[in-house]
Scaffold this active site. Structure first.
Site, PDB file in Angstrom:
ATOM      1  N   LYS A 173      45.090  43.695  36.131  1.00 24.68           N
ATOM      2  CA  LYS A 173      44.644  43.828  37.518  1.00 24.68           C
ATOM      3  C   LYS A 173      44.826  42.338  38.016  1.00 24.68           C
ATOM      4  O   LYS A 173      44.611  41.276  37.571  1.00 24.68           O
ATOM      5  CB  LYS A 173      43.251  43.881  37.566  1.00 24.68           C
ATOM      6  CG  LYS A 173      42.593  44.134  39.035  1.00 24.68           C
ATOM      7  CD  LYS A 173      41.059  43.913  39.092  1.00 24.68           C
ATOM      8  CE  LYS A 173      40.611  42.537  39.246  1.00 24.68           C
ATOM      9  NZ  LYS A 173      41.291  41.827  40.385  1.00 24.68           N
ATOM     10  N   GLU A 248      41.790  31.971  29.511  1.00 28.75           N
ATOM     11  CA  GLU A 248      42.338  30.562  30.126  1.00 28.75           C
ATOM     12  C   GLU A 248      41.390  30.217  31.471  1.00 28.75           C
ATOM     13  O   GLU A 248      41.513  30.967  32.311  1.00 28.75           O
ATOM     14  CB  GLU A 248      43.798  30.911  30.262  1.00 28.75           C
ATOM     15  CG  GLU A 248      44.443  29.524  30.356  1.00 28.75           C
ATOM     16  CD  GLU A 248      44.455  28.762  31.702  1.00 28.75           C
ATOM     17  OE1 GLU A 248      43.668  27.861  31.681  1.00 28.75           O
ATOM     18  OE2 GLU A 248      45.313  29.083  32.519  1.00 28.75           O
ATOM     19  N   CYS A 282      45.421  25.046  37.480  1.00 23.90           N
ATOM     20  CA  CYS A 282      44.509  24.708  36.447  1.00 23.90           C
ATOM     21  C   CYS A 282      44.969  23.432  35.610  1.00 23.90           C
ATOM     22  O   CYS A 282      44.025  22.707  35.332  1.00 23.90           O
ATOM     23  CB  CYS A 282      44.287  25.941  35.419  1.00 23.90           C
ATOM     24  SG  CYS A 282      45.953  26.312  34.686  1.00 23.90           S
ATOM     25  N   GLU A 389      34.828  21.452  38.839  1.00 24.63           N
ATOM     26  CA  GLU A 389      36.371  21.684  39.222  1.00 24.63           C
ATOM     27  C   GLU A 389      36.256  22.114  40.853  1.00 24.63           C
ATOM     28  O   GLU A 389      35.359  22.622  41.250  1.00 24.63           O
ATOM     29  CB  GLU A 389      36.667  23.018  38.522  1.00 24.63           C
ATOM     30  CG  GLU A 389      38.175  23.340  38.715  1.00 24.63           C
ATOM     31  CD  GLU A 389      38.490  24.708  38.195  1.00 24.63           C
ATOM     32  OE1 GLU A 389      38.009  25.483  38.021  1.00 24.63           O
ATOM     33  OE2 GLU A 389      39.760  24.428  37.554  1.00 24.63           O
TER      34      GLU A 389
HETATM   35  O1  TXE Z   1      38.388  33.335  40.340  1.00 23.76           O
HETATM   36  P1  TXE Z   1      37.879  34.472  39.587  1.00 23.76           P
HETATM   37  P2  TXE Z   1      37.900  33.007  41.852  1.00 23.76           P
HETATM   38  C1  TXE Z   1      38.736  28.537  39.212  1.00 23.76           C
HETATM   39  C2  TXE Z   1      38.641  27.819  40.529  1.00 23.76           C
HETATM   40  C3  TXE Z   1      37.873  28.513  41.395  1.00 23.76           C
HETATM   41  C4  TXE Z   1      37.088  29.342  40.707  1.00 23.76           C
HETATM   42  C5  TXE Z   1      36.866  30.797  41.180  1.00 23.76           C
HETATM   43  O2  TXE Z   1      37.739  26.752  40.150  1.00 23.76           O
HETATM   44  O3  TXE Z   1      37.416  27.807  42.643  1.00 23.76           O
HETATM   45  O4  TXE Z   1      37.725  29.852  39.375  1.00 23.76           O
HETATM   46  O5  TXE Z   1      38.054  31.378  41.721  1.00 23.76           O
HETATM   47  C6  TXE Z   1      38.877  38.696  38.342  1.00 23.76           C
HETATM   48  N1  TXE Z   1      35.456  41.074  35.338  1.00 23.76           N
HETATM   49  N2  TXE Z   1      40.137  29.269  38.931  1.00 23.76           N
HETATM   50  O6  TXE Z   1      36.678  33.493  42.098  1.00 23.76           O
HETATM   51  O7  TXE Z   1      36.924  35.222  40.136  1.00 23.76           O
HETATM   52  C7  TXE Z   1      39.332  38.379  39.809  1.00 23.76           C
HETATM   53  O8  TXE Z   1      39.522  39.770  40.411  1.00 23.76           O
HETATM   54  C8  TXE Z   1      36.700  40.989  35.392  1.00 23.76           C
HETATM   55  C9  TXE Z   1      40.735  28.731  38.022  1.00 23.76           C
HETATM   56  O9  TXE Z   1      39.297  33.467  42.556  1.00 23.76           O
HETATM   57  O10 TXE Z   1      37.620  33.861  38.069  1.00 23.76           O
HETATM   58  C10 TXE Z   1      40.693  37.941  39.505  1.00 23.76           C
HETATM   59  O11 TXE Z   1      41.733  38.888  39.183  1.00 23.76           O
HETATM   60  N3  TXE Z   1      37.556  40.581  35.971  1.00 23.76           N
HETATM   61  C11 TXE Z   1      41.819  29.359  37.767  1.00 23.76           C
HETATM   62  C12 TXE Z   1      40.526  37.139  38.340  1.00 23.76           C
HETATM   63  O12 TXE Z   1      39.358  37.640  37.759  1.00 23.76           O
HETATM   64  C13 TXE Z   1      37.033  39.670  37.104  1.00 23.76           C
HETATM   65  C14 TXE Z   1      42.615  30.272  38.492  1.00 23.76           C
HETATM   66  C15 TXE Z   1      40.139  35.451  38.550  1.00 23.76           C
HETATM   67  O13 TXE Z   1      38.972  35.534  39.584  1.00 23.76           O
HETATM   68  C16 TXE Z   1      35.386  39.543  37.302  1.00 23.76           C
HETATM   69  C17 TXE Z   1      41.780  30.611  39.477  1.00 23.76           C
HETATM   70  C18 TXE Z   1      34.613  40.263  36.412  1.00 23.76           C
HETATM   71  N4  TXE Z   1      33.318  40.211  36.377  1.00 23.76           N
HETATM   72  C19 TXE Z   1      40.470  30.109  39.804  1.00 23.76           C
HETATM   73  N5  TXE Z   1      35.272  38.729  38.345  1.00 23.76           N
HETATM   74  C20 TXE Z   1      43.009  29.077  36.600  1.00 23.76           C
HETATM   75  N6  TXE Z   1      42.442  28.654  35.485  1.00 23.76           N
HETATM   76  O14 TXE Z   1      44.163  28.767  36.733  1.00 23.76           O
HETATM   77  C21 TXE Z   1      36.468  38.141  38.932  1.00 23.76           C
HETATM   78  N7  TXE Z   1      37.440  38.875  38.179  1.00 23.76           N
END
Ligand code: TXE
Length: 488
Positions: A173, A248, A282, A389
């Site tokens: 996904k 990660e 990240c 962050e």
């Molecule tokens: O990420 P999410 P978001 C950090 C950054 C950002 C914060 C939130 O600080 O502000 O995370 O970003 C899926 N079960 N990073 O809200 O929600 C979602 O659909 C399964 C760091 O956009 O973590 C997407 O495909 N999956 C980072 C993926 O998880 C779930 C990069 C990431 O979304 C889920 C991005 C659940 N319960 C944001 N909830 C890095 N480490 O590179 C969400 N998803």
């Protein structure tokens, strides 16, 4: 308006419930495509297809899997320009960046793991002349791969490539915020004749489609990149089900600049490590610690460079900073800037929106999610701005006096993803690198990547490591076979 489809069992299909989400172009703020709002039913179809395909794919020879993946990689490469443009429209990143980094890296992720499996070796242990133990590595099953929006195709392929190479079938996904290039990849899978059911791509929300993958009993292995809070939620679901999980997560990466460093290089690269991809990587260094003797010079250099970065239409070649990925994320970053002010920080530049046309943005981008890159000083290492962050084009600079203080400040957050050390003293470089709590320490460089090395974080930056053998091992189960030697 383009409508994205799920890719299940080799076919492009509509979500079962018929529901779609708006997909917005960050540079214009306008809806430009529709993404499936998939649910448990769609995930079930994908898991069924992946389960059926597992038998054949997991038992195919390494060279058969390799050939299929290499054909796909060649098609991605042949479509580089189209994919780069799509990534820019979907994510807001400058086109040159998508062209130079995101899409080429997706190609190399596929090629790297497709060829790595042709050169593996097996472990054998001789046990005191009484037995031979050999270790088989068998594909773990149907892998769930969930990726974020910041480097869409790059991180999507970073997960699916080792899973597929290892012999797992995949239900993946991509982020609902940036689904387009994963959809285009599914079209390329069909063109490449990729075996049906081996890779399945389900689009939709994390809490719905993502959660359905994580909680599915027939998906024993989950690889996730995203926010730490989401990682914790995934761990809560996967833990009691005894799934293998690779997380990660976020970072608050320190960038230490010692007075003996090559300052010109340190400042030049620190501008990139602070603001590349609008600070939405990240691995970006969001906290710079500069030794007091060079503090002013570092701040002046960073501010001058940040002001010179052209913020604007990501499709224009001279743009250095594109749009922030979404309105929600822009609002979050703007709140962080307000917080930095409340905490007593001095904003030397940026943190505000570029002016509208005709002085600033072009007409196409007048409603886009743009932000000038910000350099902030005057904040201690313990304040929220330096602890939480932000994940945007915002960097703080803090002075330090000696090595111990720099290390204490660097290690003072809950995160431990990566770090950069700038010094010309070889002993210091190794000493400091050894003491920093981070999965990666770069010395006198940043983001110099080798796909073979372990990649991941300590503390709340994650669990496990990706990259090279680490990823291939993650997607396989080791099985030891002990053969007794009879001495008659
Ligand atoms: O990420 P999410 P978001 C950090 C950054 C950002 C914060 C939130 O600080 O502000 O995370 O970003 C899926 N079960 N990073 O809200 O929600 C979602 O659909 C399964 C760091 O956009 O973590 C997407 O495909 N999956 C980072 C993926 O998880 C779930 C990069 C990431 O979304 C889920 C991005 C659940 N319960 C944001 N909830 C890095 N480490 O590179 C969400 N998803």
């Amino acid at each position: 308006m383009q409508t994205i489809a799920n890719y299940i069992d080799g076919n492009l299909i509509e979500p079962q419930g018929g529901a779609y989400l708006d997909n917005v172009e960050p540079a214009t703020g306008k809806v430009y495509s529709q993404t499936p709002d998939s649910d448990e039913g769609d995930v079930q179809l994908a898991v069924d297809a992946a389960t059926r395909a597992f038998q054949g794919w997991s038992q195919a020879s390494a060279s058969e899997r390799s050939d299929a993946m290499l054909s796909l990689a060649s098609l991605v490469e042949a479509n580089l320009e189209k994919l780069a443009r799509a990534e820019t429209i979907d994510n807001g990143k400058p086109l040159w960046l998508a062209r130079m980094v995101d899409i080429p890296r997706a190609v190399s992720n596929l090629r790297f793991f497709a060829t790595a499996i042709l050169h593996t070796s097996s472990e054998v242990h001789f046990t005191d002349g009484q037995a031979i133990n050999y270790t088989m590595r068998q594909p773990a099953g149907v892998a769930g791969c969930i990726s974020p929006w910041n480097l869409p195709l790059y991180l999507f392929t970073w997960k699916i490539a080792p899973a597929l190479a290892a012999g797992c079938t995949v239900v993946a996904k991509p982020s609902e915020v940036t689904p387009m290039t994963a959809f285009m990849l599914s079209e390329l899978c069909i063109e490449a004749g990729f075996p049906p059911g081996v890779l399945n791509i389900v689009h939709g929300l994390g809490a719905k489609a993502g959660q359905a993958i994580v909680s599915h009993p027939d998906v024993p292995v989950i690889s996730f990149t995203g926010g730490s809070a989401t990682g914790a939620s995934i761990a809560r679901t996967a833990g009691p089900m005894f799934k293998k999980v690779s997380l990660e997560l976020g970072g608050k990466n320190p960038n230490l600049i010692f007075a003996d460093a090559n300052l010109q290089a340190a400042i030049k690269i620190s501008v990139q490590s602070s603001f590349a991809n609008q600070g939405q990587i990240c691995l970006c260094g969001s906290r710079i610690f500069a030794q007091r003797a060079v503090f002013d010079q570092v701040v002046d250099g960073l501010v001058a460079a940040a002001k010179s970065l052209k913020v604007g239409d990501p499709l224009e070649e001279e743009t250095k900073q594109g749009a922030i990925v979404s309105k929600d994320h822009l609002d979050k970053v703007l709140k962080c800037i307000d917080l930095a002010k409340e905490e007593g920080g001095t904003i030397h530049c940026g943190g505000d929106r570029p002016p509208p046309p005709p002085e600033g943005l072009n007409v196409r981008c007048k409603d886009g999610f743009f932000l000038n890159p910000a350099v902030i000083t005057g904040l201690g290492p313990g304040c929220r701005t330096n602890q939480e962050e932000i994940f945007g084009p915002v960097v703080t600079v803090t002075p330090f006096d000696d090595e111990d203080e720099a290390i204490t400040m660097a290690n003072s957050t809950v995160y431990g993803l990566s770090s950069t050390v700038w010094t010309s003293d070889l002993d210091r470089a190794h000493r400091v690198a050894g003491k920093i709590q981070a999965g990666t320490v770069w010395i006198n460089c940043w983001l110099l990547r080798d796909l073979r090395v372990p990649f991941g974080g300590m503390k709340q930056s994650g669990v496990g490591r990706e990259g090279g053998e680490y990823a291939l091992n993650f997607f396989t189960e080791p099985k030891n076979i002990c053969v007794k030697i009879n001495h008659t």
